[in-house]
Design a protein around this motif. Structure first.
Motif, PDB file in Angstrom:
ATOM      1  N   VAL A  51       0.982  -1.331   0.297  1.00 38.92           N
ATOM      2  CA  VAL A  51      -0.439  -0.616   0.911  1.00 38.92           C
ATOM      3  C   VAL A  51       0.553   1.048   0.100  1.00 38.92           C
ATOM      4  N   ALA A  52       2.067   1.006   0.537  1.00 39.74           N
ATOM      5  CA  ALA A  52       3.222   2.280   0.971  1.00 39.74           C
ATOM      6  C   ALA A  52       4.005   2.604  -0.797  1.00 39.74           C
ATOM      7  N   ALA A  53       3.802   1.701  -1.477  1.00 38.31           N
ATOM      8  CA  ALA A  53       4.542   1.410  -2.476  1.00 38.31           C
ATOM      9  C   ALA A  53       3.582   2.282  -3.615  1.00 38.31           C
ATOM     10  N   SER A  55       0.658   4.157  -3.080  1.00 36.92           N
ATOM     11  CA  SER A  55       0.095   5.417  -2.994  1.00 36.92           C
ATOM     12  C   SER A  55       0.606   6.683  -1.551  1.00 36.92           C
ATOM     13  N   LYS A  56       2.267   6.555  -2.011  1.00 38.76           N
ATOM     14  CA  LYS A  56       3.099   7.707  -1.336  1.00 38.76           C
ATOM     15  C   LYS A  56       3.022   8.781  -2.112  1.00 38.76           C
ATOM     16  N   GLN A  57       3.649   9.918  -1.784  1.00 35.79           N
ATOM     17  CA  GLN A  57       3.001  11.668  -2.029  1.00 35.79           C
ATOM     18  C   GLN A  57       4.075  10.892  -3.552  1.00 35.79           C
ATOM     19  N   GLY A  58       5.165  10.840  -3.014  1.00 33.32           N
ATOM     20  CA  GLY A  58       6.046  11.203  -4.140  1.00 33.32           C
ATOM     21  C   GLY A  58       5.733  10.037  -5.341  1.00 33.32           C
ATOM     22  N   GLY A  59       4.544   9.147  -4.984  1.00 34.64           N
ATOM     23  CA  GLY A  59       4.253   7.890  -6.668  1.00 34.64           C
ATOM     24  C   GLY A  59       5.632   7.064  -6.826  1.00 34.64           C
ATOM     25  N   ILE A  60       5.274   6.127  -7.250  1.00 36.59           N
ATOM     26  CA  ILE A  60       6.626   4.728  -7.303  1.00 36.59           C
ATOM     27  C   ILE A  60       7.616   5.240  -7.571  1.00 36.59           C
ATOM     28  N   PRO A  61       8.181   4.262  -7.781  1.00 35.89           N
ATOM     29  CA  PRO A  61      10.369   5.121  -8.048  1.00 35.89           C
ATOM     30  C   PRO A  61       9.869   5.199  -9.619  1.00 35.89           C
ATOM     31  N   PRO A  62      10.899   6.192 -10.129  1.00 38.81           N
ATOM     32  CA  PRO A  62      11.082   5.815 -11.940  1.00 38.81           C
ATOM     33  C   PRO A  62      11.477   4.411 -12.208  1.00 38.81           C
ATOM     34  N   GLU A 166      -3.293  -2.454  -6.164  1.00 37.25           N
ATOM     35  CA  GLU A 166      -3.920  -1.257  -4.685  1.00 37.25           C
ATOM     36  C   GLU A 166      -5.749  -1.545  -4.020  1.00 37.25           C
ATOM     37  N   ARG A 167      -6.332  -1.811  -5.426  1.00 34.35           N
ATOM     38  CA  ARG A 167      -7.446  -2.062  -5.221  1.00 34.35           C
ATOM     39  C   ARG A 167      -7.802  -4.081  -4.582  1.00 34.35           C
ATOM     40  N   LEU A 168      -6.903  -4.193  -5.141  1.00 34.41           N
ATOM     41  CA  LEU A 168      -6.947  -6.026  -4.835  1.00 34.41           C
ATOM     42  C   LEU A 168      -6.794  -6.387  -3.239  1.00 34.41           C
ATOM     43  N   LEU A 169      -5.591  -5.165  -2.584  1.00 31.99           N
ATOM     44  CA  LEU A 169      -5.209  -4.626  -1.247  1.00 31.99           C
ATOM     45  C   LEU A 169      -6.039  -3.667  -0.162  1.00 31.99           C
ATOM     46  N   ALA A 170      -7.517  -3.523  -1.263  1.00 35.00           N
ATOM     47  CA  ALA A 170      -8.064  -2.003  -0.250  1.00 35.00           C
ATOM     48  C   ALA A 170      -8.400  -2.215   0.879  1.00 35.00           C
ATOM     49  N   ASN A 171      -9.002  -3.670   0.445  1.00 34.28           N
ATOM     50  CA  ASN A 171     -10.206  -4.076   1.887  1.00 34.28           C
ATOM     51  C   ASN A 171      -9.662  -5.593   1.862  1.00 34.28           C
ATOM     52  N   VAL A 172      -9.133  -5.830   2.486  1.00 34.04           N
ATOM     53  CA  VAL A 172      -8.551  -7.297   3.520  1.00 34.04           C
ATOM     54  C   VAL A 172      -9.132  -7.458   4.516  1.00 34.04           C
ATOM     55  N   ASP A 173      -9.611  -7.806   4.986  1.00 34.61           N
ATOM     56  CA  ASP A 173     -10.377  -8.214   6.003  1.00 34.61           C
ATOM     57  C   ASP A 173     -10.526 -10.015   6.313  1.00 34.61           C
ATOM     58  N   GLU A 174     -12.013 -10.220   7.257  1.00 36.92           N
ATOM     59  CA  GLU A 174     -11.903 -11.726   7.459  1.00 36.92           C
ATOM     60  C   GLU A 174     -12.670 -13.008   6.938  1.00 36.92           C
ATOM     61  N   HIS A 175     -12.431 -12.401   5.486  1.00 38.06           N
ATOM     62  CA  HIS A 175     -12.827 -13.558   4.298  1.00 38.06           C
ATOM     63  C   HIS A 175     -12.327 -13.935   3.456  1.00 38.06           C
ATOM     64  N   THR A 176     -10.876 -13.970   3.625  1.00 41.47           N
ATOM     65  CA  THR A 176      -9.805 -14.277   3.294  1.00 41.47           C
ATOM     66  C   THR A 176      -8.333 -14.837   3.779  1.00 41.47           C
ATOM     67  N   ALA A 177      -8.146 -16.175   2.778  1.00 40.26           N
ATOM     68  CA  ALA A 177      -6.572 -16.658   3.791  1.00 40.26           C
ATOM     69  C   ALA A 177      -5.864 -16.258   3.406  1.00 40.26           C
ATOM     70  N   VAL A 178      -4.569 -14.978   3.268  1.00 38.72           N
ATOM     71  CA  VAL A 178      -2.971 -14.883   3.072  1.00 38.72           C
ATOM     72  C   VAL A 178      -2.259 -15.827   3.297  1.00 38.72           C
ATOM     73  N   GLU A 215      12.600  -5.269  -3.864  1.00 41.38           N
ATOM     74  CA  GLU A 215      14.018  -3.642  -3.236  1.00 41.38           C
ATOM     75  C   GLU A 215      12.428  -3.071  -2.950  1.00 41.38           C
ATOM     76  N   THR A 216      11.679  -2.680  -3.829  1.00 40.69           N
ATOM     77  CA  THR A 216      11.044  -1.438  -3.871  1.00 40.69           C
ATOM     78  C   THR A 216       9.098  -1.913  -3.550  1.00 40.69           C
ATOM     79  N   TYR A 217       9.128  -2.993  -3.508  1.00 38.66           N
ATOM     80  CA  TYR A 217       7.384  -3.517  -3.042  1.00 38.66           C
ATOM     81  C   TYR A 217       6.614  -2.615  -4.224  1.00 38.66           C
ATOM     82  N   VAL A 218       7.337  -2.593  -5.142  1.00 41.83           N
ATOM     83  CA  VAL A 218       6.208  -2.093  -5.872  1.00 41.83           C
ATOM     84  C   VAL A 218       5.899  -3.737  -6.737  1.00 41.83           C
TER      85      VAL A 218
END
Length: 403
Positions: A51-53, A55-62, A166-178, A215-218
């Motif tokens: 999520v950080a990679a 949505s961070k303010q600077g965007g993804i790395p070049p 980003e959308r797939l990770l937006a609502n992770v809760d009790e319905h999914t095994a990870v 390395e970048t988590y992108v």
């Protein structure tokens, strides 16, 4: 200028996002198997990193690289369309090349067998080049006092795995095994894989695999597997990627000698268009309802065949080859009744083709036509409803009984 070349990538991405919107999962940490290539990290840590990679303010790395999208959704036979049609992305394999320097520096190239289209964004100016027609269109954004607007052009996250993840990770809760795999490799880079699997047997999804760069988590790749399928029904990911700033020359463009050059300026008075979109979104929300939760969520909206057949894409702020931008930056309608980027796809022909494969069904809820693919089931009821979800036919008919 045809916008369909780039807009059509939104179709499979949106399809995956719809499936992802049904995800709920409280992370269930699974043991990492195999010889670790990367340091072990829990699912919670990787979810936060991903999520950080994205949505961070600077965007993804070049970065720069090649993205490939493949789909095998088990759709019924669709009408024949040109290469520009969004329907062409619902099967087979397609490729784009991406260079990303910053939020205002982007280049996307879509090669075909004989030609290539390029979108080059540099600051408040953009070029769209089509080798097939030898046409270059220069687009300039006109800034207004106290207003800040971005070019209405695809962002790198619209064309790569980042947006899907980003959308797939937006609502992770009790319905999914990870669970986590730390021995994956994508585009020659070591990667973690987050494997999301529904706990509910009523879902058509077996699992979704999101590969994160070690390395970048992108996000480097997203794969959606249908039940009882060894190969992904949908996949978008890098086949080659480099996390270094692309050379400035990648974001400059000079029309070749003899090319037809057009110029268009997009204004910044977008309030009218924004109000119209907000009103439309509110109307859809008021008319729609949701049945179920998690992976077995079913959307229910009022529906009629005439509405489906009349539907046409509507995008704003993108140049057209025959239309003239309005005050809101929206292309005018083409003379043939479709907006730029329709790619020749006839909504009526598409609906007729899909309905030919539909199965008549009935029950205590009423009667209608059922359409099932590997990942999505749709039910068109005779009492004027459309039910859609990544669920089994049993789940969709159960939802039809809730009025």
């Amino acid at each position: 200028m045809r916008r369909g070349t780039f807009v059509r990538w939104g179709v499979p991405i949106a399809a995956a996002a719809v499936i992802g919107a049904a995800i709920g999962a409280g992370p269930v940490i699974a043991a990492v198997s195999g010889d670790p290539v990367l340091p072990e990290r829990s699912a919670q840590q990787l979810l936060a990193d991903a999520v950080a990679a994205t949505s961070k303010q600077g965007g993804i790395p070049p970065m720069s690289g090649t993205v490939q999208q493949t789909a095998s959704l088990g759709l019924p036979a669709l009408p024949q369309t040109g290469a520009e049609s969004p329907l062409s992305l619902l099967s087979g394999s397609h490729e784009v090349k991406v260079w990303y320097g910053a939020k205002d520096k982007l280049r996307v190239a879509m090669p075909t067998q004989l030609n290539e289209t390029n979108l080059i964004v540099n600051g408040d100016q953009a070029w769209y080049w089509e080798s097939a027609t030898n046409t270059a269109t220069k687009v300039t954004v006109k800034e207004g006092k106290g207003q800040e607007h971005n070019l209405a052009t695809p962002k790198p996250t619209d064309l790569t795995p980042q947006q899907v993840a980003e959308r797939l990770l937006a609502n992770v809760d009790e319905h999914t095994a990870v669970r986590v795999i730390n021995t994956a490799e994508v585009a020659g880079r070591s990667a973690y894989q987050l494997v999301l699997a529904p706990k509910d047997a009523g879902s058509l999804v077996q699992e979704i695999r999101i590969a994160l760069d070690g390395e970048t988590y992108v996000p480097l790749q997203v794969q959606v597997y249908a039940k009882e399928s060894a190969e992904p029904a949908f996949q978008v990911g890098f086949t080659q990627v480099t996390f270094t700033p692309p050379a400035d020359e990648n974001f400059t463009f000079t029309p070749p000698a003899g090319a037809k050059v057009k110029e268009q300026t997009l204004g910044t008075d977008l309030s009218q268009g924004a109000e119209q979109r907000a009103e439309h979104a509110k109307d859809v929300a008021d008319r729609a309802k949701v049945v179920g939760q998690g992976w077995t969520t079913v959307a229910v909206v009022p529906f009629s065949l005439s509405d489906l057949k009349a539907g046409t894409p509507s995008d704003t702020g993108t140049p057209s080859d025959t239309g003239t931008p309005s005050a809101t930056g929206t292309p005018s309608d083409r003379g043939d009744g479709r907006r730029f980027g329709g790619g020749g796809a006839d909504p009526s022909a598409l609906v007729d083709s899909v309905l030919k494969s539909a199965t008549p069904v009935s029950g205590a809820w009423g009667s209608g036509k059922l359409i099932k693919t590997k990942l999505v089931t749709a039910l068109l009821t005779d009492d004027g409803r459309l039910l859609v979800g990544a669920v089994t036919p049993e789940e969709i008919t159960k939802a039809a009984g809730i009025k």
